[in-house]
Design a protein around this motif. Structure first.
Motif, PDB file in Angstrom:
ATOM      1  N   ASP A  29       0.823  -1.209   0.000  1.00 50.55           N
ATOM      2  CA  ASP A  29       0.000   0.000   0.000  1.00 50.55           C
ATOM      3  C   ASP A  29       0.856   1.258   0.000  1.00 50.55           C
ATOM      4  N   GLU A  30       2.045   1.137   0.609  1.00 45.01           N
ATOM      5  CA  GLU A  30       2.930   2.293   0.723  1.00 45.01           C
ATOM      6  C   GLU A  30       4.376   1.836   0.557  1.00 45.01           C
ATOM      7  N   PHE A  31       5.121   2.579  -0.249  1.00 42.91           N
ATOM      8  CA  PHE A  31       6.517   2.253  -0.525  1.00 42.91           C
ATOM      9  C   PHE A  31       7.377   3.443  -0.116  1.00 42.91           C
ATOM     10  N   VAL A  32       8.395   3.169   0.695  1.00 46.17           N
ATOM     11  CA  VAL A  32       9.254   4.240   1.200  1.00 46.17           C
ATOM     12  C   VAL A  32      10.630   4.156   0.551  1.00 46.17           C
ATOM     13  N   LEU A  33      11.022   5.234  -0.124  1.00 46.49           N
ATOM     14  CA  LEU A  33      12.365   5.328  -0.681  1.00 46.49           C
ATOM     15  C   LEU A  33      13.332   5.650   0.451  1.00 46.49           C
ATOM     16  N   TYR A  34      14.232   4.714   0.695  1.00 44.49           N
ATOM     17  CA  TYR A  34      15.043   4.715   1.923  1.00 44.49           C
ATOM     18  C   TYR A  34      16.487   5.110   1.604  1.00 44.49           C
ATOM     19  N   ASP A  35      16.659   6.334   1.109  1.00 43.07           N
ATOM     20  CA  ASP A  35      17.979   6.748   0.644  1.00 43.07           C
ATOM     21  C   ASP A  35      18.842   7.393   1.717  1.00 43.07           C
ATOM     22  N   LYS A 140      -0.542   2.177  -8.406  1.00 43.42           N
ATOM     23  CA  LYS A 140      -1.171   3.225  -7.610  1.00 43.42           C
ATOM     24  C   LYS A 140      -0.586   3.340  -6.199  1.00 43.42           C
ATOM     25  N   THR A 141       0.401   2.548  -5.884  1.00 43.61           N
ATOM     26  CA  THR A 141       1.003   2.565  -4.547  1.00 43.61           C
ATOM     27  C   THR A 141       1.479   3.965  -4.179  1.00 43.61           C
ATOM     28  N   CYS A 142       1.216   4.363  -2.952  1.00 36.30           N
ATOM     29  CA  CYS A 142       1.711   5.643  -2.446  1.00 36.30           C
ATOM     30  C   CYS A 142       3.225   5.527  -2.228  1.00 36.30           C
ATOM     31  N   ILE A 143       4.000   6.400  -2.884  1.00 33.78           N
ATOM     32  CA  ILE A 143       5.451   6.401  -2.734  1.00 33.78           C
ATOM     33  C   ILE A 143       5.854   7.596  -1.882  1.00 33.78           C
ATOM     34  N   ARG A 144       6.549   7.311  -0.791  1.00 31.87           N
ATOM     35  CA  ARG A 144       6.977   8.364   0.130  1.00 31.87           C
ATOM     36  C   ARG A 144       8.498   8.368   0.253  1.00 31.87           C
ATOM     37  N   ASN A 145       9.016   9.464   0.756  1.00 29.01           N
ATOM     38  CA  ASN A 145      10.454   9.621   0.927  1.00 29.01           C
ATOM     39  C   ASN A 145      10.821   9.463   2.389  1.00 29.01           C
ATOM     40  N   TRP A 146      12.003   8.924   2.659  1.00 31.15           N
ATOM     41  CA  TRP A 146      12.446   8.707   4.035  1.00 31.15           C
ATOM     42  C   TRP A 146      12.433   9.994   4.866  1.00 31.15           C
TER      43      TRP A 146
END
Length: 249
Positions: A29-35, A140-146
């Protein structure tokens, strides 16, 4: 308390990733870019492979060399000396895929990204391409930033804390994390761990045999177009790509 059934994945960004990366995104449902994690040289962060008549070819984004081992992925800057890496990569894609059945369908989209977009940081490059490809695949997954989260604790605690802040009840991990991830830390927070399984990808029409799955998803898009979803694991009701227990690869 975690939201019932909300599934989250957390992973550093990669350059034009392979199809499995997007199956992971599409499975949550939610994907976090973990940079915020340490940059690793000669890895997928700044490079990927395409098919050519002479075998696999790396497309590598040049980055600033000094002290890379001390930088997080988000702090790494791209080198924009002439000729620009963007021009070189686009020329390579045109040379090897211009005759692919669906290259023209996506030509303008990627030509604009490569030739009309300015990037300062590697993370910006990766996020732009990842979001564009998700749009093409209708993910459609919500992509969020770390940076939207409070990051604290050791390697496992950081992931648990992000999941808690996101309201996750399930954490979906790639199989590579089996070497360090402590499921008991997630269980203590009421979060179930599931593991992505990348076995079972079907072959698709691909230039330059032998067939290789582990190439940029651009290969799949240029060869199959809107049918790309048929060759991925998270679409068309395929639900066997996730395991509750650890898998061997």
């Amino acid at each position: 308390m975690p939201e019932s059934g909300k599934k989250v994945a957390i992973l550093q960004s990669s350059y034009i990733p392979w199809k499995g990366y997007f199956d992971l995104i599409n499975s949550v449902d939610e994907f976090v870019l973990y940079d915020c994690v340490q940059y690793t040289d000669r890895d997928w962060r700044n490079r990927n492979r395409i098919k050519t008549p002479n075998g696999l070819q790396w497309l590598t984004i040049p980055v600033h060399a000094p002290y890379l081992e001390k930088l997080s992925v988000s702090e790494v800057k791209v080198l924009n000396q002439k000729p620009l890496w963007q021009e070189k990569h686009w020329k390579s894609l045109v040379a090897n895929y211009s005759k692919a059945p669906y290259f023209e369908l996506y030509r303008q989209t990627f030509e604009d990204l490569y030739l009309k977009t300015e990037f300062e940081y590697l993370s910006q490059v990766n996020e732009a391409f990842i979001q564009t490809i998700c749009d093409i695949l209708d993910i459609k997954t919500c992509i969020r930033n770390w940076q939207e989260f409070e990051i604290s604790g050791d390697k496992n605690e950081r992931l648990v804390n992000i999941c808690k802040q996101a309201g996750a009840s399930v954490y979906l991990s790639g199989p590579a994390a089996q070497a360090y991830l402590k499921e008991e830390a997630f269980a203590a927070a009421g979060i179930k761990v599931e593991w992505m399984n990348y076995n079972g990808y079907p072959d698709y029409p691909q230039f330059f045999p032998p067939f290789v799955h582990e190439v940029s998803i651009l290969d799949l898009l240029f060869q199959t177009g809107a049918n790309a979803k048929d060759y991925m694991l998270s679409f068309s009701g395929r639900n066997n790509n996730i395991r509750n227990n650890k898998v061997s690869n």
